[in-house]
Design a protein around this motif. Structure first.
Motif, PDB file in Angstrom:
ATOM      1  N   UNK A 255       0.806  -1.224   0.000  1.00  0.00           N
ATOM      2  CA  UNK A 255       0.000   0.000   0.000  1.00  0.00           C
ATOM      3  C   UNK A 255       0.835   1.269   0.000  1.00  0.00           C
ATOM      4  N   UNK A 256       2.137   1.150   0.290  1.00  0.00           N
ATOM      5  CA  UNK A 256       3.034   2.311   0.367  1.00  0.00           C
ATOM      6  C   UNK A 256       2.536   3.363   1.359  1.00  0.00           C
ATOM      7  N   UNK A 257       1.848   2.902   2.404  1.00  0.00           N
ATOM      8  CA  UNK A 257       1.357   3.801   3.448  1.00  0.00           C
ATOM      9  C   UNK A 257       2.411   3.868   4.550  1.00  0.00           C
ATOM     10  N   UNK A 258       3.491   4.574   4.270  1.00  0.00           N
ATOM     11  CA  UNK A 258       4.643   4.581   5.175  1.00  0.00           C
ATOM     12  C   UNK A 258       4.343   5.162   6.555  1.00  0.00           C
ATOM     13  N   UNK A 259       3.641   6.292   6.661  1.00  0.00           N
ATOM     14  CA  UNK A 259       3.357   6.817   8.014  1.00  0.00           C
ATOM     15  C   UNK A 259       2.538   5.855   8.867  1.00  0.00           C
ATOM     16  N   UNK A 260       1.502   5.250   8.280  1.00  0.00           N
ATOM     17  CA  UNK A 260       0.692   4.291   9.037  1.00  0.00           C
ATOM     18  C   UNK A 260       1.511   3.066   9.418  1.00  0.00           C
ATOM     19  N   UNK A 261       2.316   2.561   8.489  1.00  0.00           N
ATOM     20  CA  UNK A 261       3.159   1.403   8.777  1.00  0.00           C
ATOM     21  C   UNK A 261       4.163   1.722   9.876  1.00  0.00           C
ATOM     22  N   UNK A 262       4.739   2.924   9.835  1.00  0.00           N
ATOM     23  CA  UNK A 262       5.702   3.322  10.868  1.00  0.00           C
ATOM     24  C   UNK A 262       5.016   3.437  12.227  1.00  0.00           C
ATOM     25  N   UNK A 263       3.799   3.959  12.253  1.00  0.00           N
ATOM     26  CA  UNK A 263       3.061   4.062  13.513  1.00  0.00           C
ATOM     27  C   UNK A 263       2.777   2.677  14.085  1.00  0.00           C
ATOM     28  N   UNK A 264       2.379   1.735  13.232  1.00  0.00           N
ATOM     29  CA  UNK A 264       2.129   0.362  13.697  1.00  0.00           C
ATOM     30  C   UNK A 264       3.413  -0.250  14.236  1.00  0.00           C
ATOM     31  N   UNK A 265       4.512  -0.010  13.535  1.00  0.00           N
ATOM     32  CA  UNK A 265       5.807  -0.543  13.962  1.00  0.00           C
ATOM     33  C   UNK A 265       6.183  -0.033  15.344  1.00  0.00           C
ATOM     34  N   UNK A 266       6.015   1.269  15.566  1.00  0.00           N
ATOM     35  CA  UNK A 266       6.390   1.846  16.860  1.00  0.00           C
ATOM     36  C   UNK A 266       5.455   1.358  17.961  1.00  0.00           C
ATOM     37  N   UNK A 267       4.177   1.177  17.663  1.00  0.00           N
ATOM     38  CA  UNK A 267       3.231   0.659  18.650  1.00  0.00           C
ATOM     39  C   UNK A 267       3.627  -0.762  19.054  1.00  0.00           C
ATOM     40  N   UNK A 268       3.991  -1.577  18.052  1.00  0.00           N
ATOM     41  CA  UNK A 268       4.428  -2.941  18.355  1.00  0.00           C
ATOM     42  C   UNK A 268       5.692  -2.932  19.206  1.00  0.00           C
ATOM     43  N   UNK A 269       6.637  -2.077  18.864  1.00  0.00           N
ATOM     44  CA  UNK A 269       7.869  -1.995  19.626  1.00  0.00           C
ATOM     45  C   UNK A 269       7.598  -1.554  21.066  1.00  0.00           C
ATOM     46  N   UNK A 270       6.708  -0.581  21.237  1.00  0.00           N
ATOM     47  CA  UNK A 270       6.361  -0.120  22.579  1.00  0.00           C
ATOM     48  C   UNK A 270       5.678  -1.220  23.380  1.00  0.00           C
ATOM     49  N   UNK A 271       4.786  -1.978  22.726  1.00  0.00           N
ATOM     50  CA  UNK A 271       4.103  -3.077  23.410  1.00  0.00           C
ATOM     51  C   UNK A 271       5.093  -4.157  23.833  1.00  0.00           C
ATOM     52  N   UNK A 272       6.066  -4.452  22.978  1.00  0.00           N
ATOM     53  CA  UNK A 272       7.078  -5.450  23.317  1.00  0.00           C
ATOM     54  C   UNK A 272       7.938  -4.981  24.486  1.00  0.00           C
ATOM     55  N   UNK A 273       8.313  -3.704  24.480  1.00  0.00           N
ATOM     56  CA  UNK A 273       9.116  -3.173  25.580  1.00  0.00           C
ATOM     57  C   UNK A 273       8.357  -3.219  26.891  1.00  0.00           C
ATOM     58  N   UNK A 274       7.076  -2.869  26.848  1.00  0.00           N
ATOM     59  CA  UNK A 274       6.265  -2.932  28.068  1.00  0.00           C
ATOM     60  C   UNK A 274       6.185  -4.371  28.572  1.00  0.00           C
ATOM     61  N   UNK A 275       5.983  -5.315  27.643  1.00  0.00           N
ATOM     62  CA  UNK A 275       5.924  -6.718  28.035  1.00  0.00           C
ATOM     63  C   UNK A 275       7.222  -7.214  28.634  1.00  0.00           C
ATOM     64  N   UNK A 276       8.350  -6.816  28.034  1.00  0.00           N
ATOM     65  CA  UNK A 276       9.655  -7.267  28.521  1.00  0.00           C
ATOM     66  C   UNK A 276       9.949  -6.674  29.890  1.00  0.00           C
ATOM     67  N   UNK A 277       9.675  -5.365  30.066  1.00  0.00           N
ATOM     68  CA  UNK A 277       9.928  -4.740  31.361  1.00  0.00           C
ATOM     69  C   UNK A 277       9.013  -5.321  32.444  1.00  0.00           C
ATOM     70  N   UNK A 278       7.767  -5.634  32.079  1.00  0.00           N
ATOM     71  CA  UNK A 278       6.858  -6.258  33.049  1.00  0.00           C
ATOM     72  C   UNK A 278       7.355  -7.639  33.437  1.00  0.00           C
TER      73      UNK A 278
END
Length: 294
Positions: A255-278
């Motif tokens: 889809x070449x929707x780079x901003x949306x893809x980047x937002x999803x990527x950062x959300x996933x990364x944040x969720x993983x970090x929260x899970x790891x720290x927990x």
């Protein structure tokens, strides 16, 4: 002159540690900090591939990503967590047996664990799909023997995805646990038995706490890639088990929707970090570090 040479030696000694660590910091800055900064910047842009993208601090990309793909995000974390638990359940006994019972053949057993890595990740997943197919080697044989009903199936299900993830990433759990158990002083276990501790009590009170650093490292090494994986979900799960990695790949490359893809990527990364720290908080990182230091 002597004082000058002493001063130069002192400055060299002080700067030596920084010079040694500088390549590592440069590597992290180039291949970790810079990509993350690029992703964050892209996630706050608006525009399109034809007209170009403009940094407008568009936080709405994150709200849109959560609104559209919250189900895939939660599914990915769930599948990753289940696959990690399965890897612990399988990998810990394997690592324990190799470390304590492998004897002179430890290297051979480790090679057998790593042997699937000599085959492409995609080919391994496709082969797993053939094994789990309705008329494959396993299910087809069991059905022909009358042990399973004819309409029983595993492929294109959450079970197939979780087992595929666990199969592909199992060595990442076995190796760090084995490395810790191998360095363990077996005399400590014998001392526990001398103090009238049974096998179960010696394992729970001695072996398990001392192996926590390996478990900690293995969980991190498995949970992160399994939660972001999309090959297993695509090959083994079908359309109803899409994981967030597939969504990111589609938004970026199709889809070449780079901003949306980047937002999803950062959300996933944040969720993983929260899970790891927990997880680190629940396990007790300080306790793990103390055990490792001993």
């Amino acid at each position: 002159m002597a004082a000058t040479r002493e001063g130069k030696r002192g400055r060299t000694a002080r700067l030596a540690p920084y010079a040694l660590v500088l390549p590592g910091w440069l590597w992290l800055a180039l291949f970790f900090v810079a990509p993350i900064a690029s992703v964050i910047s892209m996630s706050l842009m608006t525009g399109g591939l034809a007209a170009g993208y403009t940094f407008t601090f568009e936080i709405g990309n994150y709200a849109r990503a959560v609104e559209l793909y919250w189900e895939q995000i939660l599914r990915s974390l769930l599948y990753g967590g289940l696959a990690t638990l399965l890897c612990v359940a399988i990998g810990y006994p394997v690592a324990y047996w190799i470390a304590f019972k492998g004897g002179a053949y430890k290297s051979t057993y480790l090679l057998l664990v790593l042997l699937p890595f000599f085959v492409s990740f995609v080919l391994r997943t496709i082969s797993w799909g053939f094994i789990l197919s309705d008329n494959g080697v396993v299910l087809g044989t069991l059905k022909s023997l009358g042990l399973l009903p004819g309409d029983f199936g595993v492929l294109n299900s959450a079970t197939a995805v979780v087992f595929g993830l666990a199969y592909n990433f199992l060595p990442f759990m076995v190796l760090p646990i084995y490395a810790v158990l191998e360095r363990m002083d077996h005399g400590v276990v014998e001392a526990a038995h001398d103090l009238y501790a049974g096998r179960v009590q010696a394992f729970v009170r001695v072996v398990l706490p001392m192996s926590l650093p390996g478990v900690f490292a293995g969980v991190i090494m498995v949970f992160i890639p399994t939660s972001a994986d999309y090959v297993n979900a695509t090959v083994l799960g079908g359309a109803d088990n899409t994981m967030i990695g597939k969504v990111i790949q589609t938004q970026y490359l199709v889809n070449n929707a780079y901003p949306l893809a980047a937002a999803i990527t950062f959300i996933l990364m944040a969720a993983l970090l929260i899970g790891i720290f927990s997880y680190a908080k629940a396990l007790g990182t300080e306790q793990v570090m103390e055990v490792q230091a001993r």
